[in-house]
Design an enzyme around this catalytic site. Sequence first.
Site, PDB file in Angstrom:
ATOM      1  CD  GLU A  76      -3.164 -24.223  20.114  1.00  0.00           C
ATOM      2  OE1 GLU A  76      -2.873 -23.785  18.990  1.00  0.00           O
ATOM      3  OE2 GLU A  76      -2.435 -24.049  21.114  1.00  0.00           O
ATOM      4  CG  HIS A  85      -2.816 -17.657  29.342  1.00  0.00           C
ATOM      5  ND1 HIS A  85      -2.433 -16.564  28.607  1.00  0.00           N
ATOM      6  CD2 HIS A  85      -2.033 -18.684  28.924  1.00  0.00           C
ATOM      7  CE1 HIS A  85      -1.436 -16.916  27.792  1.00  0.00           C
ATOM      8  NE2 HIS A  85      -1.189 -18.196  27.957  1.00  0.00           N
TER       9      HIS A  85
END
Lengths: 328, 312
Positions: free
Chosen positions: A60, A129
Amino acid sequence: MRELTYAEALREGLRQAMSADERVFVMGEDIGVYGGAFGVTSGLLQEFGDMRVFDTPISEAVIAGACIGAALSGMRPVGEIQFMDFVTLSMEQLVLQAAKIRYMFGGKTSVPMVLRMPGGSGTGAAAQHSESLENWFVHVPGLKVVMPSNPYDAKGLLLAAIDDPNPVIFIEHKLLYKTKGPVPEDMYRVPLSSTRIAREGRHVTVVATSIMVNRALEAATTLAAEGIELEVVDPRTLTPLDEEPILASVRKTGKALIVHEAPGTGGYGGELAARIAGSDAFDYLEAPIRRLTGLDTPIPYNRNLERAAVPQVDDITREARKLARGEY
Amino acid sequence: MNPSADYLSTMLRIRAFEEKAEELYALGRVHGTMHLSIGQEATAVGVSSALREGDFLLNTHRGHGHCLAWFGSDVNLMMAEFMGREAGYCRGRGGSMHIANVEANNLGANGIVGGGLPMAAGVGMSIKMRKTDQVCVVIFGDGASNEGAFHESLNLSSIWKLPVIYVCENNQYAMSMDIRKSANVEDISQRACAYNIRGITVDGNDLAAVHDAIAQAAAECRAGQGPVLVECKTYRWRGHSKSDRQLYRTRDEVGEWQRRDPIPRYATVLGLTDDQLEAARKDAQQVIDAAVVFAENSPEPDLAAVMEGVYA
């Protein structure tokens, strides 16, 4: 008008931008053959090939950083962070590089990039999440933060974000991907920093973001039957904020309810409340400014607990009714 | 490489700039902090001398030298930026750690250790997509090679064969941390094997060695063979920044590296006498003195413009 889902609208926006401008490309985890964790980029690899659609390793920091580097050298990158939670791994590049480069370099360059990411709870994905981290970015001058609440805005805001010369954090909502709405076929833009009145009303202003706009609209329908008219306001771009329509609405209704999914403490609602209270709209207030936000807790796994942790339609209905009746 | 007096004069200019920066700070004429590259000049000049105009640079916080050595560099604008003036490269908004010259594809120094590494992969992607034969060079220190960003960037550049030259300017210490205590490899370049790319270690105080290594890496990048990791072993003579008491190393060690000064070493390659070197040193000093005058005659930024440039 033709209807598309939120995910289809985003995909059409990407496809049109990539067709119109060869500088536009997409990169992210599993966005190629897989089509993205939520299917937004489905089919783009086949259409544009692997020099426009980059399936990245699980990295990321380099997804965000590569977008910056490409933007600085003539491209128009659109990165995808698979879940907004994972953007925590990109924060250095976004906060210390993307947001500051233009300013640090005396305004002599800019970072035209978009980083898309799905936020929000409601899928049973639990605490890692389901984050709503928009205010982390709102607090960083130099970044723009966009949160579309419907398919029309999703496409139009995405195209405007791709045109924009600044780094744009583009926050989608997982529960909205399959929602449908009218979406024109042409390559229209919804300007950034353009607050929308989603529903007109005269009793209570409800300023809501992302999926909470939809829940507020549902609450408005319920309350309309009781003679209570909510005015639902959708900022669409959290920063830089087009605040005047919000203030104008509060001047009209005299009552403000702010609704977002992220935890209340340090959340965007505080900023909105301060702006209302610090403006001439204060003189029109007939009740305290109320906030209805996610609880200050990680998102739990259990379905009932998960629902209880963030505002639902009934919560908005109840809060707005109390405000309308002067019960505060 | 072909020896050139220009390379020597650039090294001398960097040395003079750094010494002046130190002096200006001691006199209270600049504020903030700075990271001096005295002793590392051969790496800065060796890198840029092997590249072409139009190539990209991403630089470190200890970046005065790399910026001065880069294409089209104007020492007056450098000094003005260092002194926080409107005429500076970044109009006084960046300062020592954020000097950039974007017109020359110098994408800036970076205050974050390893901060340029992820961006370098993106510049490499851009070059590949635009199908030019540019390269991107990213300079970072030994300390940055322990950042996660180093791994992510090298891996991405490797799998996609991006034209990025990773230059690890190993000056032995990450602030106070000895690289021998923070990495269990003899050479940082050994880490290239983890990404199946070529890694090489050269004497960073030998301008010709740096030049040749970068030239070869650039040729490989331009030929589409992918990234190269070049480690330049050098040494910073000064402390990490202005407030370093240097308790982590000995005077003897510093003295030993000072005897490997890259400047007289290159003067020998050029066959210069001591007098000729001294004359070149004075020329460089004059250029820097004039830059200070230029900077001090430049206005301070307008306070009303403090918000300018946050957004485009």
